[in-house]
Motif scaffolding. Structure first.
Motif, PDB file in Angstrom:
ATOM      1  N   GLN A   1      38.134  50.363  38.583  1.00  0.00           N
ATOM      2  CA  GLN A   1      39.638  50.979  38.100  1.00  0.00           C
ATOM      3  C   GLN A   1      40.302  49.963  37.275  1.00  0.00           C
ATOM      4  OE1 GLN A   1      40.627  51.999  42.055  1.00  0.00           O
ATOM      5  NE2 GLN A   1      43.135  52.839  41.043  1.00  0.00           N
ATOM      6  N   LYS A   2      40.513  48.479  37.992  1.00  0.00           N
ATOM      7  CA  LYS A   2      41.068  47.765  37.071  1.00  0.00           C
ATOM      8  C   LYS A   2      41.206  47.768  36.221  1.00  0.00           C
ATOM      9  CE  LYS A   2      41.701  44.378  41.373  1.00  0.00           C
ATOM     10  NZ  LYS A   2      42.645  44.330  42.148  1.00  0.00           N
ATOM     11  N   CYS A   3      39.815  47.860  35.441  1.00  0.00           N
ATOM     12  CA  CYS A   3      39.110  47.547  34.002  1.00  0.00           C
ATOM     13  C   CYS A   3      39.687  48.650  33.657  1.00  0.00           C
ATOM     14  CB  CYS A   3      37.928  47.072  33.874  1.00  0.00           C
ATOM     15  SG  CYS A   3      38.122  45.065  34.658  1.00  0.00           S
ATOM     16  N   GLY A   4      39.959  49.957  34.124  1.00  0.00           N
ATOM     17  CA  GLY A   4      39.655  51.378  33.119  1.00  0.00           C
ATOM     18  C   GLY A   4      38.910  51.213  32.268  1.00  0.00           C
ATOM     19  N   THR A   5      37.399  51.526  33.782  1.00  0.00           N
ATOM     20  CA  THR A   5      36.180  51.714  33.033  1.00  0.00           C
ATOM     21  C   THR A   5      35.431  52.071  33.886  1.00  0.00           C
ATOM     22  OG1 THR A   5      34.104  50.752  31.152  1.00  0.00           O
ATOM     23  CG2 THR A   5      35.173  49.506  32.876  1.00  0.00           C
ATOM     24  N   THR A   6      33.711  52.588  33.338  1.00  0.00           N
ATOM     25  CA  THR A   6      33.275  53.460  34.376  1.00  0.00           C
ATOM     26  C   THR A   6      31.884  52.688  34.466  1.00  0.00           C
ATOM     27  OG1 THR A   6      32.257  55.270  33.399  1.00  0.00           O
ATOM     28  CG2 THR A   6      33.734  55.219  34.605  1.00  0.00           C
ATOM     29  N   SER A   7      31.992  51.888  33.268  1.00  0.00           N
ATOM     30  CA  SER A   7      30.867  50.770  32.917  1.00  0.00           C
ATOM     31  C   SER A   7      30.150  49.178  33.318  1.00  0.00           C
ATOM     32  CB  SER A   7      30.540  50.684  31.449  1.00  0.00           C
ATOM     33  OG  SER A   7      31.736  49.811  31.033  1.00  0.00           O
TER      34      SER A   7
ATOM     35  N   ILE B   1      30.960  35.928  42.941  1.00  0.00           N
ATOM     36  CA  ILE B   1      30.465  35.211  43.864  1.00  0.00           C
ATOM     37  C   ILE B   1      31.269  33.984  42.699  1.00  0.00           C
ATOM     38  CG2 ILE B   1      28.177  35.331  42.624  1.00  0.00           C
ATOM     39  CD1 ILE B   1      28.857  33.712  45.923  1.00  0.00           C
ATOM     40  N   TRP B   2      30.944  33.876  41.568  1.00  0.00           N
ATOM     41  CA  TRP B   2      31.602  33.077  39.912  1.00  0.00           C
ATOM     42  C   TRP B   2      33.090  32.778  40.678  1.00  0.00           C
ATOM     43  CZ3 TRP B   2      33.210  34.627  34.584  1.00  0.00           C
ATOM     44  CH2 TRP B   2      33.459  33.025  34.069  1.00  0.00           C
ATOM     45  N   ARG B   3      34.255  34.060  40.964  1.00  0.00           N
ATOM     46  CA  ARG B   3      35.113  33.330  41.416  1.00  0.00           C
ATOM     47  C   ARG B   3      35.590  33.020  43.245  1.00  0.00           C
ATOM     48  NH1 ARG B   3      39.838  37.231  42.197  1.00  0.00           N
ATOM     49  NH2 ARG B   3      40.730  35.980  41.635  1.00  0.00           N
ATOM     50  N   CYS B   4      34.929  33.279  43.908  1.00  0.00           N
ATOM     51  CA  CYS B   4      34.502  32.069  44.991  1.00  0.00           C
ATOM     52  C   CYS B   4      33.937  31.111  45.674  1.00  0.00           C
ATOM     53  CB  CYS B   4      34.404  33.247  46.162  1.00  0.00           C
ATOM     54  SG  CYS B   4      35.485  34.647  46.449  1.00  0.00           S
TER      55      CYS B   4
ATOM     56  N   ASN C   1      43.134  35.177  37.865  1.00  0.00           N
ATOM     57  CA  ASN C   1      43.775  36.525  37.386  1.00  0.00           C
ATOM     58  C   ASN C   1      43.122  37.322  38.211  1.00  0.00           C
ATOM     59  OD1 ASN C   1      44.547  37.199  34.435  1.00  0.00           O
ATOM     60  ND2 ASN C   1      42.878  35.180  33.100  1.00  0.00           N
ATOM     61  N   ASP C   2      43.149  38.194  37.799  1.00  0.00           N
ATOM     62  CA  ASP C   2      42.468  39.127  39.618  1.00  0.00           C
ATOM     63  C   ASP C   2      40.730  39.419  38.704  1.00  0.00           C
ATOM     64  OD1 ASP C   2      41.644  41.586  37.722  1.00  0.00           O
ATOM     65  OD2 ASP C   2      43.770  42.520  37.769  1.00  0.00           O
ATOM     66  N   LEU C   3      40.541  40.312  40.464  1.00  0.00           N
ATOM     67  CA  LEU C   3      39.030  40.321  40.604  1.00  0.00           C
ATOM     68  C   LEU C   3      38.442  40.394  39.153  1.00  0.00           C
ATOM     69  CD1 LEU C   3      35.882  40.160  41.676  1.00  0.00           C
ATOM     70  CD2 LEU C   3      36.787  41.659  42.636  1.00  0.00           C
ATOM     71  N   GLY C   4      38.770  42.166  38.430  1.00  0.00           N
ATOM     72  CA  GLY C   4      38.232  42.510  37.539  1.00  0.00           C
ATOM     73  C   GLY C   4      38.254  42.404  35.762  1.00  0.00           C
ATOM     74  N   TRP C   5      39.069  40.923  35.737  1.00  0.00           N
ATOM     75  CA  TRP C   5      39.237  40.141  35.096  1.00  0.00           C
ATOM     76  C   TRP C   5      37.933  39.037  34.443  1.00  0.00           C
ATOM     77  CZ3 TRP C   5      38.562  35.302  33.864  1.00  0.00           C
ATOM     78  CH2 TRP C   5      39.057  34.797  32.338  1.00  0.00           C
TER      79      TRP C   5
ATOM     80  N   GLU D   1      38.327  35.908  50.977  1.00  0.00           N
ATOM     81  CA  GLU D   1      38.494  37.340  49.807  1.00  0.00           C
ATOM     82  C   GLU D   1      36.798  37.594  50.005  1.00  0.00           C
ATOM     83  OE1 GLU D   1      37.737  38.714  45.328  1.00  0.00           O
ATOM     84  OE2 GLU D   1      38.233  36.289  45.537  1.00  0.00           O
ATOM     85  N   PHE D   2      35.643  36.215  49.730  1.00  0.00           N
ATOM     86  CA  PHE D   2      34.470  36.390  50.261  1.00  0.00           C
ATOM     87  C   PHE D   2      34.126  36.846  51.599  1.00  0.00           C
ATOM     88  CE2 PHE D   2      30.052  34.396  50.379  1.00  0.00           C
ATOM     89  CZ  PHE D   2      29.550  35.228  49.585  1.00  0.00           C
TER      90      PHE D   2
END
Length: 451
Positions: free
Chosen positions: A259-265, A276-279, A332-336, A444-445
């Motif tokens: 939803q954040k990325c405007g995609t379904t893929s 896990i990468w961000r956290c 940036n948010d998780l979508g990024w 968050e994690f």
């Protein structure tokens, strides 16, 4: 848990294929992907079961050996040993599998005074679990003198652990779990078809090795001695913990990211990788300008042109890499982050795979763990798609899954299907103690973790 817990090796033996396939009398050649694995460690994965009601452990061991002997008919290279041909001028080092001069696959029976709860309920994976696997710290090149496959059956007070160590030059995770599942199916089949040992496999391994057109079948490295390209790797002191994510959590996470990325893929796995990468990056408190990488093990079978068979037995993986500055990843948010991971996967096309093979043929290389896995990054290994809980050996569904010493370093994450199934995922996370502590404090994690 008592720190004095120990393991006792009771017996060691070898298992040969029940019948010797005609093709096993010829050298079994390796592909470029297999050669690249010579300096990394064996794949070590195992399953923990509640102990069934047994008249005698000897009966179970005998059935395991018998079914293993039948399974090795289908996977005969695993009963062989590595062999080399070398020349000094010009420097040349070639490796193949010799299936004739080998005692077979290893089979070990061990006992431990641990209980199932000591492993399942421990916050961190106990170090003793590493002793549930043979070939501890061995690199694949050691398969010249060590068995290419070794099974260790460890009897606990109330459980059975089946730990399998497989030489990584023989195959990747897909190959490993195809073997493990095939062995379990043959075991179950022998139970229900008394006396019918020659069971057919629904998905037999495709043993014919991928050899690029116009090359091989024997490749050579530009060396004359293994010391020139074998570099053993010693893990630092790590904390290892299993984090479980329910099917519902994963489903919501995937929907939120798309939803954040405007995609379904963007897939479930790409979404959890982004988390896990961000956290972990946040837990390491890296400077904003510091680059941090994320690598993912990607199966190339379907990406090849023409594609390899889904049951191709061998290595067919690449370690995809994407990177970002720590500041932009965390701010940036998780979508990024998820989109960054998604792009790395979508860009891994058949052309990219062909280029990598071409690159290896022009200039052969060997993977070394310390170079492949960067100190400030994460590496996502294994896959939640493998049917790991399908291996039952007449004991019902395994209680849990654990791995050995191999390929563990700060930032190594292995993804397994959750025991409950349905899209749940378990992550086995290895971090330096101070980073693990920080990750466990990350709201968050931990808000996503079910146990």
């Amino acid at each position: 848990m008592d720190s004095s817990s120990s393991l006792k090796i009771v017996s060691k033996s070898f298992v040969k294929p029940k019948t010797i396939p005609e093709e096993s009398k010829q050298p079994y050649y390796l592909s470029p992907w297999d050669y690249a694995m010579l300096s990394v460690q064996y794949i070590q994965k195992g399953l923990l079961f509640h102990k069934p009601s047994l008249d005698s452990i000897d009966t179970l061991l005998e059935k395991l050996k018998e079914s293993l002997a039948v399974t090795l008919v289908h996977f005969y290279p695993l009963a062989g040993r590595l062999s080399s041909l070398t020349t000094e001028t010009p420097k040349s080092y070639s490796v193949f599998v010799d299936c004739n001069n080998s005692p077979g696959a290893g089979f070990i029976y061990a006992t431990s005074d641990l209980c199932v709860a000591d492993i399942v309920e421990a916050k961190y994976v106990p170090l003793i679990v590493q002793s549930f696997f043979d070939h501890d710290r061995a690199v694949n090149h050691d398969g010249h003198t060590l068995s290419l496959l070794s099974v260790q059956v460890t009897e606990l007070v109330d459980g059975i652990f089946i730990g399998v160590s497989m030489n990584h030059t023989l195959g990747d995770g897909t190959s490993f779990w195809n073997f493990f599942n095939s062995w379990s199916k043959i075991f179950q089949g022998q139970e229900s078809n008394k006396g019918d040992a020659d069971l057919c496999l629904k998905n037999p391994p495709v043993l014919k090795r991928y050899i690029p057109e116009g090359y091989g079948p024997l490749f050579s490295l530009p060396y004359s001695h293994p010391d020139e390209f074998i570099k053993p790797f010693e893990s630092p002191i790590l904390k290892e913990r299993i984090f479980c994510f329910s099917a519902e959590t994963i489903k919501l996470l995937k929907a939120k990211v798309n939803q954040k990325c405007g995609t379904t893929s963007i897939s479930s796995f790409q979404s959890i990788t982004a988390v896990i990468w961000r956290c972990i990056t946040r837990a390491r408190r890296l400077p904003a300008e510091q680059e941090t990488s994320c690598r993912l093990a990607a199966d190339n079978r379907a990406r090849m042109y023409p594609p390899l068979h889904k049951d191709y037995f061998g290595n067919s993986i690449s370690a995809l890499r994407t990177a970002a500055k720590a500041g932009e990843l965390v701010e940036n948010d998780l979508g990024w982050a998820a989109l960054t991971v998604h792009q790395a996967v979508t860009e891994h096309t058949s052309e990219k795979v062909s280029q990598m093979i071409e690159q290896w043929l022009n200039s052969p290389f060997i993977y070394h763990i310390d170079r492949l896995f960067e100190p400030l990054g994460i590496m996502m290994g294994s896959s939640p798609r493998f049917n790991k809980y399908g291996c039952e050996f007449g004991m019902g569904k395994a209680v849990t899954l654990r791995s050995g010493y191999a390929h563990k370093f700060d930032g190594k994450v292995s993804a397994y299907p959750g025991r409950e199934g349905g899209g749940s995922i378990d992550l086995e996370v290895c971090l330096l103690p101070e980073f693990m502590e920080a990750l466990e404090s990350d709201e968050e994690f931990m808000s996503l973790v079910s146990s």
